[in-house]
Motif scaffolding. Structure first.
Motif, PDB file in Angstrom:
ATOM      1  N   THR A   3       0.623  -1.196  -0.320  1.00  0.00           N
ATOM      2  CA  THR A   3      -0.001  -0.002   0.220  1.00  0.00           C
ATOM      3  C   THR A   3       0.928   1.409   0.023  1.00  0.00           C
ATOM      4  O   THR A   3       0.693   2.007  -0.715  1.00  0.00           O
ATOM      5  CB  THR A   3      -1.043  -0.008   1.322  1.00  0.00           C
ATOM      6  OG1 THR A   3      -1.943  -0.918   1.245  1.00  0.00           O
ATOM      7  CG2 THR A   3      -1.824   1.181   1.166  1.00  0.00           C
ATOM      8  N   ALA A   4       1.873   1.314   0.677  1.00  0.00           N
ATOM      9  CA  ALA A   4       2.703   2.368   1.107  1.00  0.00           C
ATOM     10  C   ALA A   4       3.660   2.678  -0.384  1.00  0.00           C
ATOM     11  O   ALA A   4       3.803   3.697  -0.771  1.00  0.00           O
ATOM     12  CB  ALA A   4       3.481   2.313   2.152  1.00  0.00           C
ATOM     13  N   VAL A   5       3.964   1.428  -0.932  1.00  0.00           N
ATOM     14  CA  VAL A   5       4.777   1.807  -2.213  1.00  0.00           C
ATOM     15  C   VAL A   5       4.056   2.195  -3.406  1.00  0.00           C
ATOM     16  O   VAL A   5       4.274   3.180  -4.245  1.00  0.00           O
ATOM     17  CB  VAL A   5       5.390   0.350  -2.425  1.00  0.00           C
ATOM     18  CG1 VAL A   5       5.818   0.390  -3.820  1.00  0.00           C
ATOM     19  CG2 VAL A   5       6.687   0.192  -1.594  1.00  0.00           C
ATOM     20  N   GLY A   6       2.422   1.390  -3.389  1.00  0.00           N
ATOM     21  CA  GLY A   6       1.791   1.942  -4.522  1.00  0.00           C
ATOM     22  C   GLY A   6       1.465   3.535  -4.156  1.00  0.00           C
ATOM     23  O   GLY A   6       1.216   4.092  -5.339  1.00  0.00           O
ATOM     24  N   VAL A  36       2.474   8.912  -6.544  1.00  0.00           N
ATOM     25  CA  VAL A  36       2.727  10.309  -6.476  1.00  0.00           C
ATOM     26  C   VAL A  36       4.263  10.635  -7.231  1.00  0.00           C
ATOM     27  O   VAL A  36       4.614  11.687  -7.588  1.00  0.00           O
ATOM     28  CB  VAL A  36       2.967  10.652  -5.099  1.00  0.00           C
ATOM     29  CG1 VAL A  36       3.684  12.027  -4.750  1.00  0.00           C
ATOM     30  CG2 VAL A  36       1.802  10.609  -4.338  1.00  0.00           C
ATOM     31  N   GLY A  37       4.863   9.377  -7.392  1.00  0.00           N
ATOM     32  CA  GLY A  37       6.376   9.530  -8.225  1.00  0.00           C
ATOM     33  C   GLY A  37       7.469   9.915  -7.301  1.00  0.00           C
ATOM     34  O   GLY A  37       8.379  10.409  -7.659  1.00  0.00           O
ATOM     35  N   ASN A  38       7.139   9.623  -6.127  1.00  0.00           N
ATOM     36  CA  ASN A  38       8.151   9.993  -5.007  1.00  0.00           C
ATOM     37  C   ASN A  38       9.223   8.648  -4.837  1.00  0.00           C
ATOM     38  O   ASN A  38       8.893   7.648  -4.039  1.00  0.00           O
ATOM     39  CB  ASN A  38       7.643  10.124  -3.606  1.00  0.00           C
ATOM     40  CG  ASN A  38       8.510  10.777  -2.572  1.00  0.00           C
ATOM     41  OD1 ASN A  38       9.703  10.511  -2.810  1.00  0.00           O
ATOM     42  ND2 ASN A  38       7.861  11.480  -1.552  1.00  0.00           N
ATOM     43  N   ARG A  39      10.094   8.616  -5.260  1.00  0.00           N
ATOM     44  CA  ARG A  39      11.071   7.412  -5.425  1.00  0.00           C
ATOM     45  C   ARG A  39      11.917   7.249  -4.071  1.00  0.00           C
ATOM     46  O   ARG A  39      12.307   6.242  -3.866  1.00  0.00           O
ATOM     47  CB  ARG A  39      12.062   7.562  -6.530  1.00  0.00           C
ATOM     48  CG  ARG A  39      11.471   7.269  -7.965  1.00  0.00           C
ATOM     49  CD  ARG A  39      12.589   7.353  -9.032  1.00  0.00           C
ATOM     50  NE  ARG A  39      12.084   7.267 -10.197  1.00  0.00           N
ATOM     51  CZ  ARG A  39      12.045   6.174 -10.929  1.00  0.00           C
ATOM     52  NH1 ARG A  39      12.338   5.035 -10.252  1.00  0.00           N
ATOM     53  NH2 ARG A  39      11.507   6.052 -12.118  1.00  0.00           N
ATOM     54  N   VAL A  40      12.113   8.303  -3.518  1.00  0.00           N
ATOM     55  CA  VAL A  40      12.878   8.200  -2.121  1.00  0.00           C
ATOM     56  C   VAL A  40      12.257   7.520  -1.136  1.00  0.00           C
ATOM     57  O   VAL A  40      12.404   6.590  -0.311  1.00  0.00           O
ATOM     58  CB  VAL A  40      13.052   9.645  -1.537  1.00  0.00           C
ATOM     59  CG1 VAL A  40      13.710   9.430  -0.277  1.00  0.00           C
ATOM     60  CG2 VAL A  40      14.239  10.351  -2.512  1.00  0.00           C
ATOM     61  N   GLU A  73      12.474   3.675   0.924  1.00  0.00           N
ATOM     62  CA  GLU A  73      12.317   3.914   2.222  1.00  0.00           C
ATOM     63  C   GLU A  73      11.221   2.980   2.697  1.00  0.00           C
ATOM     64  O   GLU A  73      11.117   2.287   3.689  1.00  0.00           O
ATOM     65  CB  GLU A  73      11.892   5.458   2.707  1.00  0.00           C
ATOM     66  CG  GLU A  73      12.138   5.553   4.230  1.00  0.00           C
ATOM     67  CD  GLU A  73      13.335   5.450   4.864  1.00  0.00           C
ATOM     68  OE1 GLU A  73      13.291   5.217   6.061  1.00  0.00           O
ATOM     69  OE2 GLU A  73      14.380   5.320   4.109  1.00  0.00           O
ATOM     70  N   SER A  74       9.959   3.121   2.219  1.00  0.00           N
ATOM     71  CA  SER A  74       8.841   2.135   2.506  1.00  0.00           C
ATOM     72  C   SER A  74       9.310   0.584   2.625  1.00  0.00           C
ATOM     73  O   SER A  74       9.127  -0.121   3.157  1.00  0.00           O
ATOM     74  CB  SER A  74       7.703   2.379   1.779  1.00  0.00           C
ATOM     75  OG  SER A  74       7.163   3.550   1.862  1.00  0.00           O
ATOM     76  N   LEU A  75      10.195   0.192   1.088  1.00  0.00           N
ATOM     77  CA  LEU A  75      10.721  -0.839   1.201  1.00  0.00           C
ATOM     78  C   LEU A  75      11.716  -1.345   2.266  1.00  0.00           C
ATOM     79  O   LEU A  75      11.669  -2.539   2.664  1.00  0.00           O
ATOM     80  CB  LEU A  75      11.180  -1.293  -0.213  1.00  0.00           C
ATOM     81  CG  LEU A  75      10.320  -1.282  -1.227  1.00  0.00           C
ATOM     82  CD1 LEU A  75      11.086  -1.277  -2.694  1.00  0.00           C
ATOM     83  CD2 LEU A  75       9.414  -2.457  -1.429  1.00  0.00           C
ATOM     84  N   ARG A  76      12.577  -0.481   2.644  1.00  0.00           N
ATOM     85  CA  ARG A  76      13.880  -0.629   3.621  1.00  0.00           C
ATOM     86  C   ARG A  76      13.085  -1.081   4.986  1.00  0.00           C
ATOM     87  O   ARG A  76      13.387  -1.908   5.593  1.00  0.00           O
ATOM     88  CB  ARG A  76      14.785   0.687   3.530  1.00  0.00           C
ATOM     89  CG  ARG A  76      15.829   0.167   4.472  1.00  0.00           C
ATOM     90  CD  ARG A  76      16.703   1.380   4.478  1.00  0.00           C
ATOM     91  NE  ARG A  76      16.035   2.369   5.299  1.00  0.00           N
ATOM     92  CZ  ARG A  76      15.877   2.440   6.537  1.00  0.00           C
ATOM     93  NH1 ARG A  76      16.484   1.595   7.167  1.00  0.00           N
ATOM     94  NH2 ARG A  76      15.230   3.575   7.251  1.00  0.00           N
ATOM     95  N   VAL A  77      12.060  -0.051   5.259  1.00  0.00           N
ATOM     96  CA  VAL A  77      11.408  -0.268   6.453  1.00  0.00           C
ATOM     97  C   VAL A  77      10.604  -1.297   6.608  1.00  0.00           C
ATOM     98  O   VAL A  77      10.637  -2.190   7.645  1.00  0.00           O
ATOM     99  CB  VAL A  77      10.690   0.976   6.832  1.00  0.00           C
ATOM    100  CG1 VAL A  77       9.719   0.834   8.244  1.00  0.00           C
ATOM    101  CG2 VAL A  77      11.452   2.251   7.152  1.00  0.00           C
TER     102      VAL A  77
END
Length: 85
Positions: free
Chosen positions: A33-36, A41-45, A49-53
């Motif tokens: 959900t967070a990544v989607g 939005v196009g926010n790669r950072v 960060e979502s994947l890392r956390v």
């Protein structure tokens, strides 16, 4: 036909398995959900960060759940990790 003891053992194993897998499934849905949303939005950072956390929290949670079993299954790996510290 299976006996009542076999059926009871299998149903108990399925229940334990589902309890262990629920945190994994919930974490993967949260990360998806967070990544989607951040992809939209196009926010790669924030995607990274979502994947890392999610990976860190999920890994730590599984290690806490399987800590005793991990120690019994892979004692040489844990001993090697202690040497590296």
């Amino acid at each position: 036909s299976f006996g009542s003891i076999t059926v009871a053992a299998i149903s108990t194993a399925y229940r334990v398995d589902s309890v262990m897998l629920l945190p994994v499934f919930n974490m993967s849905q949260s990360v998806a959900t967070a990544v989607g949303q951040n992809v939209g939005v196009g926010n790669r950072v924030r995607i990274r960060e979502s994947l890392r956390v999610g990976l860190c929290v999920g890994s730590q949670g599984q290690l806490c759940l399987f800590q005793d079993n991990l120690h019994k299954t892979f004692p040489e790996m844990l001993a090697f990790g202690a040497v590296l510290r």
